[in-house]
Design a protein around this motif. Structure first.
Motif, PDB file in Angstrom:
ATOM      1  N   ALA A 100      12.551   9.527 -10.895  1.00 22.86           N
ATOM      2  CA  ALA A 100      13.945   9.091 -10.930  1.00 22.86           C
ATOM      3  C   ALA A 100      14.913  10.266 -10.888  1.00 22.86           C
ATOM      4  CB  ALA A 100      14.189   8.232 -12.173  1.00 22.86           C
ATOM      5  N   VAL A 101      14.636  11.316 -11.672  1.00 22.49           N
ATOM      6  CA  VAL A 101      15.519  12.485 -11.690  1.00 22.49           C
ATOM      7  C   VAL A 101      15.505  13.169 -10.328  1.00 22.49           C
ATOM      8  CG1 VAL A 101      15.929  14.746 -12.734  1.00 22.49           C
ATOM      9  CG2 VAL A 101      15.253  12.824 -14.165  1.00 22.49           C
ATOM     10  N   PHE A 102      14.326  13.326  -9.718  1.00 23.79           N
ATOM     11  CA  PHE A 102      14.233  13.947  -8.400  1.00 23.79           C
ATOM     12  C   PHE A 102      15.031  13.158  -7.362  1.00 23.79           C
ATOM     13  CE2 PHE A 102       9.716  15.186  -9.867  1.00 23.79           C
ATOM     14  CZ  PHE A 102      10.211  16.273 -10.557  1.00 23.79           C
ATOM     15  N   ILE A 103      14.930  11.824  -7.426  1.00 24.08           N
ATOM     16  CA  ILE A 103      15.618  10.970  -6.447  1.00 24.08           C
ATOM     17  C   ILE A 103      17.126  11.134  -6.552  1.00 24.08           C
ATOM     18  CG2 ILE A 103      16.089   8.579  -5.799  1.00 24.08           C
ATOM     19  CD1 ILE A 103      13.211   7.913  -6.740  1.00 24.08           C
ATOM     20  N   ILE A 104      17.645  11.026  -7.779  1.00 27.62           N
ATOM     21  CA  ILE A 104      19.100  11.101  -7.956  1.00 27.62           C
ATOM     22  C   ILE A 104      19.620  12.485  -7.589  1.00 27.62           C
ATOM     23  CG2 ILE A 104      20.986  10.855  -9.624  1.00 27.62           C
ATOM     24  CD1 ILE A 104      19.260   8.867 -11.146  1.00 27.62           C
ATOM     25  N   LEU A 105      18.905  13.526  -8.020  1.00 27.33           N
ATOM     26  CA  LEU A 105      19.322  14.891  -7.663  1.00 27.33           C
ATOM     27  C   LEU A 105      19.253  15.112  -6.150  1.00 27.33           C
ATOM     28  CD1 LEU A 105      17.911  17.498 -10.230  1.00 27.33           C
ATOM     29  CD2 LEU A 105      20.293  17.078  -9.601  1.00 27.33           C
ATOM     30  N   ALA A 106      18.235  14.562  -5.502  1.00 28.44           N
ATOM     31  CA  ALA A 106      18.103  14.728  -4.046  1.00 28.44           C
ATOM     32  C   ALA A 106      19.254  14.053  -3.324  1.00 28.44           C
ATOM     33  CB  ALA A 106      16.771  14.159  -3.571  1.00 28.44           C
ATOM     34  N   ILE A 107      19.695  12.901  -3.804  1.00 28.12           N
ATOM     35  CA  ILE A 107      20.829  12.219  -3.182  1.00 28.12           C
ATOM     36  C   ILE A 107      22.100  13.039  -3.375  1.00 28.12           C
ATOM     37  CG2 ILE A 107      22.300  10.164  -3.313  1.00 28.12           C
ATOM     38  CD1 ILE A 107      19.762   8.569  -3.952  1.00 28.12           C
ATOM     39  N   VAL A 312      22.432   3.819  -7.227  1.00 29.70           N
ATOM     40  CA  VAL A 312      22.808   5.119  -6.668  1.00 29.70           C
ATOM     41  C   VAL A 312      22.498   5.158  -5.174  1.00 29.70           C
ATOM     42  CG1 VAL A 312      22.325   7.602  -6.710  1.00 29.70           C
ATOM     43  CG2 VAL A 312      22.525   6.339  -8.857  1.00 29.70           C
ATOM     44  N   VAL A 313      21.325   4.671  -4.782  1.00 24.62           N
ATOM     45  CA  VAL A 313      20.938   4.670  -3.364  1.00 24.62           C
ATOM     46  C   VAL A 313      21.893   3.796  -2.546  1.00 24.62           C
ATOM     47  CG1 VAL A 313      19.134   4.033  -1.713  1.00 24.62           C
ATOM     48  CG2 VAL A 313      18.517   5.149  -3.855  1.00 24.62           C
ATOM     49  N   LEU A 363      24.610  12.391 -13.608  1.00 24.07           N
ATOM     50  CA  LEU A 363      23.836  11.178 -13.895  1.00 24.07           C
ATOM     51  C   LEU A 363      22.345  11.496 -13.945  1.00 24.07           C
ATOM     52  CD1 LEU A 363      23.863   8.129 -14.322  1.00 24.07           C
ATOM     53  CD2 LEU A 363      23.758   7.850 -11.840  1.00 24.07           C
ATOM     54  N   ALA A 364      21.880  12.366 -13.062  1.00 25.10           N
ATOM     55  CA  ALA A 364      20.467  12.781 -13.096  1.00 25.10           C
ATOM     56  C   ALA A 364      20.147  13.441 -14.431  1.00 25.10           C
ATOM     57  CB  ALA A 364      20.164  13.729 -11.942  1.00 25.10           C
ATOM     58  N   GLY A 365      21.089  14.231 -14.954  1.00 25.99           N
ATOM     59  CA  GLY A 365      20.875  14.865 -16.254  1.00 25.99           C
ATOM     60  C   GLY A 365      20.769  13.854 -17.378  1.00 25.99           C
ATOM     61  N   VAL A 366      21.565  12.801 -17.331  1.00 29.67           N
ATOM     62  CA  VAL A 366      21.481  11.742 -18.345  1.00 29.67           C
ATOM     63  C   VAL A 366      20.113  11.063 -18.286  1.00 29.67           C
ATOM     64  CG1 VAL A 366      22.425   9.510 -19.062  1.00 29.67           C
ATOM     65  CG2 VAL A 366      23.969  11.352 -18.368  1.00 29.67           C
ATOM     66  N   ILE A 407      18.490   6.941   1.736  1.00 35.77           N
ATOM     67  CA  ILE A 407      17.109   6.477   1.621  1.00 35.77           C
ATOM     68  C   ILE A 407      16.133   7.632   1.742  1.00 35.77           C
ATOM     69  CG2 ILE A 407      16.872   6.010   4.084  1.00 35.77           C
ATOM     70  CD1 ILE A 407      15.433   3.875   1.225  1.00 35.77           C
ATOM     71  N   HIS A 408      16.521   8.704   2.436  1.00 35.69           N
ATOM     72  CA  HIS A 408      15.657   9.876   2.557  1.00 35.69           C
ATOM     73  C   HIS A 408      15.471  10.552   1.202  1.00 35.69           C
ATOM     74  CE1 HIS A 408      16.989  10.161   7.050  1.00 35.69           C
ATOM     75  NE2 HIS A 408      16.046   9.264   6.851  1.00 35.69           N
ATOM     76  N   GLY A 409      16.536  10.580   0.387  1.00 30.52           N
ATOM     77  CA  GLY A 409      16.413  11.124  -0.960  1.00 30.52           C
ATOM     78  C   GLY A 409      15.467  10.303  -1.813  1.00 30.52           C
ATOM     79  N   LEU A 410      15.513   8.974  -1.653  1.00 37.17           N
ATOM     80  CA  LEU A 410      14.614   8.089  -2.398  1.00 37.17           C
ATOM     81  C   LEU A 410      13.166   8.355  -2.033  1.00 37.17           C
ATOM     82  CD1 LEU A 410      13.970   5.577  -4.158  1.00 37.17           C
ATOM     83  CD2 LEU A 410      14.388   4.178  -2.121  1.00 37.17           C
ATOM     84  N   LEU A 411      12.860   8.377  -0.743  1.00 41.15           N
ATOM     85  CA  LEU A 411      11.475   8.567  -0.308  1.00 41.15           C
ATOM     86  C   LEU A 411      10.979   9.972  -0.636  1.00 41.15           C
ATOM     87  CD1 LEU A 411      11.663   6.782   3.163  1.00 41.15           C
ATOM     88  CD2 LEU A 411      10.630   5.916   1.068  1.00 41.15           C
ATOM     89  N   GLY A 412      11.845  10.973  -0.449  1.00 37.88           N
ATOM     90  CA  GLY A 412      11.439  12.336  -0.764  1.00 37.88           C
ATOM     91  C   GLY A 412      11.219  12.538  -2.246  1.00 37.88           C
ATOM     92  N   GLY A 413      12.084  11.947  -3.071  1.00 38.87           N
ATOM     93  CA  GLY A 413      11.911  12.049  -4.518  1.00 38.87           C
ATOM     94  C   GLY A 413      10.612  11.406  -4.984  1.00 38.87           C
TER      95      GLY A 413
END
Length: 463
Positions: A100-107, A312-313, A363-366, A407-413
């Motif tokens: 989850a943190v990787f996804i949000i940060l990637a976005i 977020v996505v 938000l990723a930090g939270v 969606i690329h951030g979601l899949l990559g995360g």
């Protein structure tokens, strides 16, 4: 200029020579990707897939590499992890929580990468956001002040505002003072790391998972470890498919009735079906009991972090693909000079991208605070931002700007989380995890560079 053209003619330059010069001059209005999207040419599902295959051959593979990477990672670790537990419901749920943190940060990083820039400070912006939220919900201290006992939602809002402000400062320096984003955000990373240590003080950490009166601390903790009722998860899925799928259908139908370009009907139905199947799979996995040990309480239901990540996505997708600001982001990333000549406020767009990236990182930090039950000075923001860049690029975003979707951030995360989880399950030390992630990032960047080179070669050949 007109004077320049007149001067050339007066000097005896033939009109044919001027025409040849005009044809040889670079086209400042050229798009970042010169391959026409399949939706524009296709009148049927078959035509769409043929056009899509042509686009993939030209170098724009979209989400295909990320999906292939996820499939390969799943198969490899299912075979190698002892007892074949990698793809059981307990571990799959854990992979999403870790990702989850990787996804949000990637976005968040994606907004910067789309401009052809990079932000190395987002990991520690996330840390500041997590620290602020965690501290504000703490019970009243011995020396009472206004910075305790905040409601959980107020603490999150305050964290996001502060992180957006940090992003605004970075954006101002990059755009107004014209300093390299690499240098600015590297300096910001070091400053924020020091600020995090100062804020945490001698204790060096803050917790949100315990205490005699956790109150709003527990609400933060429950972002990852609080669960929707099973029936509510299914109802939420039905509503999400109805709203998202319905909006896709109505938009495409409206465009067809108006005689505008729209995807084939079969493609719209296929997208809705994929959305429903993927969502049902996720809800089903989380609906199974994930308790550890026969004597523990049942653990069932979708964690709150799942709809949060989905929001977020969807929000980032709507902002990038359905607003003027999003179109300007792609234009600036693809060709900033052409965007400027077309009337786009390049400076404003770039600054706001840093602001949005800062808020998303907060938000990723939270979420990171919720996942870890707190935060300490051991939080490695430098590692987190590198994982975010890796996730974005592995997912399909370009480091060179102008290409990428939320969606690329979601899949990559998810890919980064899956690799991290699998290596940990195999007992590899953290240094091996770094090496593996770095090699995957290097491979993704190489594929991106080769794809752009092939696309450029194809454009020259067609010209």
């Amino acid at each position: 200029s007109m004077a320049g053209v007149g001067g050339e003619s007066g000097s005896g330059k033939a009109p044919e020579d001027l025409g040849a010069q005009a044809e040889a001059a670079p086209d400042l209005t050229a798009a970042a990707v010169d391959v026409i999207p399949p939706e524009i040419l296709a009148q049927s599902l078959g035509q769409y897939f043929r056009a899509w295959f042509t686009r993939v051959r030209s170098g724009d593979a979209g989400v295909l590499p990320a999906l292939a990477a996820l499939l390969i990672v799943g198969i490899v670790f299912q075979i190698t992890v002892p007892n074949g537990v990698y793809l059981n419901n307990l571990n799959l749920a854990g992979i999403f929580d870790q990702s989850a943190v990787f996804i949000i940060l990637a976005i968040g990083e994606g907004f910067i990468l789309l401009l052809g820039e990079i932000d190395l400070s987002l990991g520690y912006i996330a840390a500041i956001g997590g620290v602020v939220a965690a501290l504000l919900v703490q019970p009243q201290a011995t020396n009472p002040d206004m910075f305790h006992n905040w409601p959980w939602w107020g603490a999150i809002i305050a964290a996001l505002v502060i992180c957006a402000g940090i992003g605004a400062i970075n954006g101002f320096i990059v755009t107004r003072l014209r300093v390299s984003s690499l240098i600015v955000t590297l300096a910001s990373q070091m400053v924020l790391f020091g600020m995090m240590i100062v804020i945490l003080g001698q204790a060096g950490s803050v917790s949100v998972g315990g205490g005699t009166n956790p109150g709003d601390q527990k609400q933060l903790y429950s972002i990852v470890y609080g669960y929707l009722d099973v029936w509510l998860g299914w109802v939420g899925l039905a509503l999400a498919v109805l709203v998202i799928g319905g909006s896709m259908w109505l938009r495409d139908s409206s465009r067809r009735r108006s005689g505008l370009v729209a995807p084939p009907v079969g493609l719209t139905l296929a997208k809705i079906a994929i959305l429903a199947i993927a969502g049902a799979t996720v809800v089903y996995i989380f609906s199974l009991d994930r308790r550890i040990g026969a004597n523990s309480n049942p653990v069932v239901g979708v964690p709150w972090v799942v709809p949060l990540v989905l929001a977020v996505v969807v929000g980032a997708t709507l902002l990038l693909e359905r607003t003027q600001f999003g179109r300007h982001v792609y234009a600036v990333g693809g060709n900033p000079e052409a965007a400027r000549r077309a009337g786009v406020g390049v400076t404003s767009v770039r600054t706001w991208a840093f602001v949005i990236a800062g808020a998303v990182s907060g938000l990723a930090g939270v979420v990171a605070v919720s996942f870890q039950g707190g935060i300490s000075t051991n939080f490695n923001g430098g590692q987190e931002v590198l994982f975010a860049v890796a996730a974005a690029v592995i997912g399909g975003m370009s480091l060179f700007g102008g290409r990428g979707r939320a969606i690329h951030g979601l899949l990559g995360g998810l890919t980064i989380g899956a690799i991290y989880n699998g290596l940990f399950a195999l007992g590899y030390p953290v240094q091996i995890q770094y090496i593996a992630t770095g090699l995957v990032l290097l491979a993704a960047v190489s594929v991106d560079a080769l794809a752009r080179r092939n696309a450029t070669a194809g454009s020259v050949a067609r010209a």
